[in-house]
Design an enzyme around this catalytic site. Structure first.
Site, mmCIF file in Angstrom:
data_model
loop_
_atom_site.group_PDB
_atom_site.id
_atom_site.type_symbol
_atom_site.label_atom_id
_atom_site.label_comp_id
_atom_site.label_asym_id
_atom_site.label_seq_id
_atom_site.Cartn_x
_atom_site.Cartn_y
_atom_site.Cartn_z
ATOM 1 N N ASN A 44 0.911 -1.178 -0.127
ATOM 2 C CA ASN A 44 -0.133 0.155 -0.122
ATOM 3 C C ASN A 44 0.977 1.362 -0.118
ATOM 4 O O ASN A 44 1.874 1.126 0.606
ATOM 5 C CB ASN A 44 -0.906 -0.200 0.965
ATOM 6 C CG ASN A 44 -0.519 -0.040 2.640
ATOM 7 O OD1 ASN A 44 0.762 -0.739 2.681
ATOM 8 N ND2 ASN A 44 -0.951 0.344 3.588
ATOM 9 N N GLU A 57 -2.990 -4.801 -2.864
ATOM 10 C CA GLU A 57 -3.563 -5.742 -3.988
ATOM 11 C C GLU A 57 -3.602 -5.044 -5.416
ATOM 12 O O GLU A 57 -3.142 -5.696 -6.262
ATOM 13 C CB GLU A 57 -4.972 -6.460 -3.661
ATOM 14 C CG GLU A 57 -4.831 -7.101 -2.470
ATOM 15 C CD GLU A 57 -5.099 -6.146 -1.193
ATOM 16 O OE1 GLU A 57 -4.640 -4.939 -0.939
ATOM 17 O OE2 GLU A 57 -5.918 -6.795 -0.213
HETATM 18 N N1 THU Z 1 -5.268 -1.570 2.473
HETATM 19 C C1 THU Z 1 -4.699 -2.478 1.526
HETATM 20 O O1 THU Z 1 -3.493 -2.096 1.121
HETATM 21 N N2 THU Z 1 -5.283 -3.572 1.264
HETATM 22 C C2 THU Z 1 -6.630 -3.799 1.750
HETATM 23 O O2 THU Z 1 -7.071 -4.869 1.370
HETATM 24 C C3 THU Z 1 -7.271 -3.208 2.785
HETATM 25 C C4 THU Z 1 -6.645 -1.845 2.989
HETATM 26 C C5 THU Z 1 -4.377 -0.443 2.835
HETATM 27 C C6 THU Z 1 -5.044 0.828 2.414
HETATM 28 C C7 THU Z 1 -4.456 1.949 3.353
HETATM 29 O O3 THU Z 1 -3.390 2.267 3.062
HETATM 30 C C8 THU Z 1 -4.551 1.154 4.724
HETATM 31 O O4 THU Z 1 -4.338 -0.238 4.253
HETATM 32 C C9 THU Z 1 -5.558 1.209 5.837
HETATM 33 O O5 THU Z 1 -6.654 1.265 5.113
#
Ligand code: THU
Length: 136
Positions: A44, A57
């Site tokens: 992320n 993802e």
């Molecule tokens: N996040 C992801 O990378 N994947 C997910 O499936 C859910 C949430 C990230 C987005 C954000 O940077 C952090 O987790 C908190 O929501």
């Protein structure tokens, strides 16, 4: 657990170490095995303008597509906090996974303690939206 899955989980954990999440402090890594057996990773990446941030993802899918991968064979996501919650993909990521999935695609979730859950995209996104006229 198949060796392939162990390798994928390791790749997702490694990507997670590079996650840029100074706003949420919620670090996520993802890794995909594509239809050719190649591995692609993502983490992320948040932004001061919050909506501009991207999930692990989705970033892994972008890496797969840029490298020429066509389908997701397996996608692993590693995240969650100390409470051992699994990082289940958000709604938008489920739709993005669906785009490159088939009935054999598996979504593997791993929590902080290394526990594993395995799903199909139909389980994660029932009654999904599909455009029938897409020319693939
Ligand atoms: N996040 C992801 O990378 N994947 C997910 O499936 C859910 C949430 C990230 C987005 C954000 O940077 C952090 O987790 C908190 O929501």
């Amino acid at each position: 657990m198949p060796v392939e899955h162990e390798q994928l989980i390791e790749a997702a954990k490694k990507a997670r170490q590079n996650a840029y999440a100074p706003y949420s402090n919620y670090f996520v890594g993802a890794a995909i095995v594509d239809d050719r057996g190649d591995i692609h990773t993502g983490c992320n990446v948040e932004n001061a303008a919050y909506p501009e941030g991207n999930c692990a993802e989705t970033n892994a899918i972008g890496a797969m597509v840029a490298a020429g991968g066509k389908r997701i064979s397996v996608i692993a996501a590693v995240g969650g906090g100390d409470d051992l919650e699994f990082c289940t993909p958000c709604g938008g990521c489920r739709q993005s996974i669906l785009e490159f999935s088939d009935e054999n695609t598996r979504i593997i979730l791993i929590n902080e303690e290394g526990q594993i859950q395995k799903y199909s995209i139909d389980e994660l996104l029932p009654l999904a939206f599909r455009l029938r006229q897409a020319r693939l």
